[in-house]
Design a protein around this motif. Structure first.
Motif, PDB file in Angstrom:
ATOM      1  N   ILE A   8       0.846  -1.192   0.000  1.00  0.00           N
ATOM      2  CA  ILE A   8       0.000   0.000   0.000  1.00  0.00           C
ATOM      3  C   ILE A   8       0.882   1.243   0.000  1.00  0.00           C
ATOM      4  O   ILE A   8       1.938   1.262   0.654  1.00  0.00           O
ATOM      5  N   ASP A   9       0.452   2.251  -0.726  1.00  0.00           N
ATOM      6  CA  ASP A   9       1.207   3.503  -0.805  1.00  0.00           C
ATOM      7  C   ASP A   9       1.161   4.208   0.558  1.00  0.00           C
ATOM      8  O   ASP A   9       0.082   4.473   1.086  1.00  0.00           O
ATOM      9  N   GLY A  10       2.331   4.497   1.109  1.00  0.00           N
ATOM     10  CA  GLY A  10       2.407   5.088   2.441  1.00  0.00           C
ATOM     11  C   GLY A  10       2.015   6.558   2.487  1.00  0.00           C
ATOM     12  O   GLY A  10       1.785   7.110   3.563  1.00  0.00           O
ATOM     13  N   VAL A  11       1.941   7.208   1.340  1.00  0.00           N
ATOM     14  CA  VAL A  11       1.599   8.636   1.311  1.00  0.00           C
ATOM     15  C   VAL A  11       0.152   8.841   0.851  1.00  0.00           C
ATOM     16  O   VAL A  11      -0.626   9.541   1.491  1.00  0.00           O
ATOM     17  N   ASN A  12      -0.182   8.182  -0.270  1.00  0.00           N
ATOM     18  CA  ASN A  12      -1.561   8.244  -0.778  1.00  0.00           C
ATOM     19  C   ASN A  12      -2.122   6.834  -0.859  1.00  0.00           C
ATOM     20  O   ASN A  12      -2.149   6.234  -1.930  1.00  0.00           O
ATOM     21  N   PRO A  13      -2.547   6.286   0.291  1.00  0.00           N
ATOM     22  CA  PRO A  13      -2.981   4.883   0.309  1.00  0.00           C
ATOM     23  C   PRO A  13      -4.140   4.612  -0.660  1.00  0.00           C
ATOM     24  O   PRO A  13      -5.048   5.442  -0.779  1.00  0.00           O
ATOM     25  N   GLU A  14      -4.067   3.492  -1.357  1.00  0.00           N
ATOM     26  CA  GLU A  14      -5.092   3.148  -2.335  1.00  0.00           C
ATOM     27  C   GLU A  14      -6.430   2.878  -1.633  1.00  0.00           C
ATOM     28  O   GLU A  14      -6.501   2.088  -0.691  1.00  0.00           O
ATOM     29  N   ALA A  15      -7.496   3.529  -2.162  1.00  0.00           N
ATOM     30  CA  ALA A  15      -8.814   3.469  -1.512  1.00  0.00           C
ATOM     31  C   ALA A  15      -9.337   2.038  -1.418  1.00  0.00           C
ATOM     32  O   ALA A  15      -9.913   1.640  -0.393  1.00  0.00           O
ATOM     33  N   GLU A  16      -9.113   1.228  -2.450  1.00  0.00           N
ATOM     34  CA  GLU A  16      -9.703  -0.123  -2.406  1.00  0.00           C
ATOM     35  C   GLU A  16      -9.018  -1.000  -1.357  1.00  0.00           C
ATOM     36  O   GLU A  16      -9.654  -1.869  -0.753  1.00  0.00           O
TER      37      GLU A  16
END
Ligand code: AMP
Ligand code: MG
Length: 348
Positions: A8-16
């Protein structure tokens, strides 16, 4: 159980991915997620049977209460009976961040979360994944460190994978944690604020905001205020010696101890500063792990648990660790090193 490890992206976490995590949490299951301190093993804090799964997965003693993670003040309000002025100041200055506040609790929380204590420990983490996951779930999340009990806290998704694979449905992995040490636990339930566990926010930082702050001195006769502090946490399998002294003395003494270890057919691991490491190469320790520069305690803090885990994974029988000055973040680093070494400290 099949464990899914999702990057998961630590800055802009993926919504799904956040949605998937929130669904498991609402269904009473465990999800491991990154925070700025260490990885947490999360469960719905309002669901006693979900929280029971945390104790089971970690092998955690039942009398060691859980820190509840929130994403906003309103969520904390629902769990806290009253806020002292000191607690208010801490929220203003240090939340979100690596400070856990121990406060008087409401009856909303199941007993298992606080291990029967009258107070609850609450923290608002600053890591985007942690915050957004709690928000998406819409529930306070009880989350101790996502390691097996007795192992160092996990500071990377790989650490969690090794400890929790097969025990939980989902690990959200965003790489390594920034702080790398657990939060400071501060009792602000009344009276002089008291540090129950040193951590990511130092006593000096707290004193600037609160004035007098005391450190809980564990006594032989009284039960500790933070029950978790009585356990020998973070202990590697090998014997560990903690050394304090100038770089010159450390280099000399470590060199001798490596030789003595080898004479006893021990595999020797060294955890030391950038300033000391180059001078120990020619002593051939089986593992030479650089924690960071003596001038940058944050670096040492963030690498410490990785170093301790490596010693175990590579089967070190003897671990020689260099201590740091007990000031600022150094106090928390020394607390973890002393626990790991079972208080075997050499002042040289
Ligand atoms: P961990 O979550 O594994 O990093 O450990 C949490 C620490 O916070 C342990 O040392 C606990 O004893 C302490 N703690 C949690 N809840 C409370 C509480 N209600 N009162 C005092 N200490 C607490
Ligand atoms: Mg822990």
């Amino acid at each position: 159980m099949l464990t899914k490890r999702s990057y998961i992206d630590g800055v802009n976490p993926e919504a799904e991915l956040l949605r998937e995590g929130a669904e498991w949490l609402r269904a009473g299951e465990l999800v491991a997620f990154p925070t700025e301190t260490v990885y947490g093993l999360g469960a719905n804090a309002l669901d006693a049977s979900a929280c029971a799964k945390i104790y089971e997965a970690k092998g955690r003693p039942q009398d060691n209460p859980l820190i509840v993670h929130v994403c906003n003040r309103a969520m904390a309000d629902s769990l806290v009976a009253f806020w002292t002025p000191e607690a208010e100041l801490c929220v203003q200055h240090f939340w979100p961040g690596p400070l856990t506040l121990v406060m008087s609790k409401t009856t909303k929380l199941p007993e298992i979360v606080t291990a029967g204590l009258v107070n609850v420990a609450i923290r608002m983490p600053s890591h985007p994944v942690a915050l957004r996951l709690i928000e998406e779930t819409g529930l306070p999340i009880a989350a101790p460190s996502a390691n097996l009990s007795g192992k160092p806290s996990p500071t990377s998704g790989s650490h969690v994978w090794r400890d929790m694979k097969g025990k939980i449905p989902l690990i959200l992995d965003s790489g390594t944690c920034l702080v790398g040490l657990e939060s400071t636990v501060l009792d602000v339930s009344g009276g002089i604020p008291t540090i129950l566990r040193p951590g990511g926010i130092s006593r000096e930082q707290l004193e600037e905001v609160l004035g007098e702050v005391q450190v809980d001195a564990p006594s032989e006769t009284q039960a500790p205020k933070a029950p978790g502090m009585k356990y020998r946490h973070y202990a590697p399998k090998g014997e560990m010696i903690l050394m304090m002294g100038s770089p010159e003395r450390i280099i000399q003494r470590m060199g001798r101890e490596i030789q003595k270890g080898h004479a006893r057919l021990k595999k020797v691991g060294v955890l030391c500063s950038l300033e000391v490491a180059p001078f120990l190469h020619n002593q051939f320790p089986e593992l030479l792990f650089v924690l960071g520069s003596k001038n940058r305690p944050e670096e040492i803090a963030s690498n410490l648990f990785e170093g301790l885990r490596l010693c175990d994974e590579r089967g070190m029988d003897l671990i020689l660790a260099e201590g740091v000055e007990e000031r600022g973040l150094g106090t928390a680093i020394m607390n973890r090193l002393q626990k790991a070494s079972g208080k075997l400290t050499l002042n040289i």
